[in-house]
Design an enzyme around this catalytic site. Structure first.
Site, mmCIF file in Angstrom:
data_model
loop_
_atom_site.group_PDB
_atom_site.id
_atom_site.type_symbol
_atom_site.label_atom_id
_atom_site.label_comp_id
_atom_site.label_asym_id
_atom_site.label_seq_id
_atom_site.Cartn_x
_atom_site.Cartn_y
_atom_site.Cartn_z
ATOM 1 N N SER A 216 0.831 -1.189 0.000
ATOM 2 C CA SER A 216 0.000 0.000 0.000
ATOM 3 C C SER A 216 0.871 1.246 0.000
ATOM 4 O O SER A 216 1.925 1.272 0.629
ATOM 5 C CB SER A 216 -0.873 0.014 1.254
ATOM 6 O OG SER A 216 -1.959 -0.834 1.085
ATOM 7 N N GLY A 217 0.400 2.256 -0.688
ATOM 8 C CA GLY A 217 1.116 3.525 -0.692
ATOM 9 C C GLY A 217 2.233 3.597 -1.706
ATOM 10 O O GLY A 217 2.695 4.672 -2.052
#
Ligand SMILES: *[C@@H]1O[C@H](CO)[C@@H](O)[C@H](O)[C@H]1NC(C)=O
Length: 264
Positions: A216-217
């Site tokens: 994520s990210g």
């Protein structure tokens, strides 16, 4: 002729963004993920939080200026202390050559971020200092405002997370091919339907050759015709039924929809 064109393009952006000193190895092998060539994604960072006197990797992110990192809003929790590790390849190796740990000054989470709708899943981290760019630490280019990439465009997700459902957790940075799925296709009812907004971009999801979300990210890296790599997406969410689920590609925050917000 082609060689000259490519060389010119590389020189054109070498000084600013999106050109690694150590080029990624973009093999034709597309099943699951593969270990990246060390430092070939030099804008990839590891966002880490402090717990029990130890720093833990929680999310990926992208260096977009010498003191700014782009990540996902859902990576940020207001009661945590964070730091950013740059120039990393193997997270288990301390003091890796060419790596750097930097404290966080301020984190700006998009104010209309909604966990329930997963919209505006974007955050900017201002680092406590400007980092010195090097062979192992470089900035990625931002896409042009409102730009889109065509269906099937090959991009690469990178991260230290699992690259496919129940796959091993990686110490070394992984990369996986993710082909762009255009909005019309991805928002059709048998794909993601209305969950997918125009401020998002889908990639992967043919259920056979797709890698899963990295961390994520982290970035969806897409190389434009001029040779520069742009961070076209931010890993936002995937299917609860598994990463390789047919017609459920990974959904990314579309960075080109947030250029004004980033510049602000
Ligand atoms: C957040 O939403 C409000 C209401 O829809 C809108 O006026 C505002 O511009 C949005 N803010 C950002 C940063 O997009």
């Amino acid at each position: 002729m082609l060689g000259i064109t490519v060389l010119t393009a590389l020189l054109a952006c070498a000084s600013s963004c999106g050109v690694p000193s150590f080029p990624p190895s973009l093999s034709a092998r597309v099943v699951g993920g593969e270990t990246a060539q060390p430092h070939s994604w030099p804008w990839q960072i590891s966002l880490q939080y402090l717990e029990n006197n130890r720093w833990w990797h929680t999310c990926g992110g992208t260096l977009i200026a010498s003191n700014f990192v782009l990540t996902a809003a859902h990576c940020i929790s207001s009661n945590q202390i964070y730091r950013v590790a740059l120039g990393k390849h193997n997270l288990e190796v301390e003091d890796e050559e060419g790596s750097l740990i930097v404290d966080v000054d301020t984190i700006y989470v998009h104010k209309n971020w909604s966990y329930d709708l997963a919209i505006n899943d974007i955050a900017l981290i201002k680092l406590a200092e400007h980092v010195e760019l090097s062979d192992t630490i470089q900035v990625a280019c931002l896409p042009e405002k409102d730009s889109l990439l065509p269906n099937d465009y090959p991009c690469y997700v990178t991260g230290w997370g699992r690259l496919w459902t129940n796959g091993p957790i990686a110490d070394e940075l992984q990369q996986g091919l993710q082909r762009v799925v255009d909005h019309d296709t991805c928002s059709s009812s048998d794909w993601w339907g209305t969950t997918v907004q125009k401020t998002m971009v889908c990639a992967g999801g043919d259920g056979v050759i797709s890698a899963c979300s990295g961390d994520s990210g982290g970035p969806l890296n897409c190389q434009l015709e001029n040779g520069c790599w742009v961070v076209f997406g931010i890993v936002s969410f995937g299917s609860p039924w598994g990463c390789n689920t047919f017609k459920k590609p990974v959904v990314y925050t579309r960075v080109s929809a947030y250029i004004d917000w980033i510049n602000e």
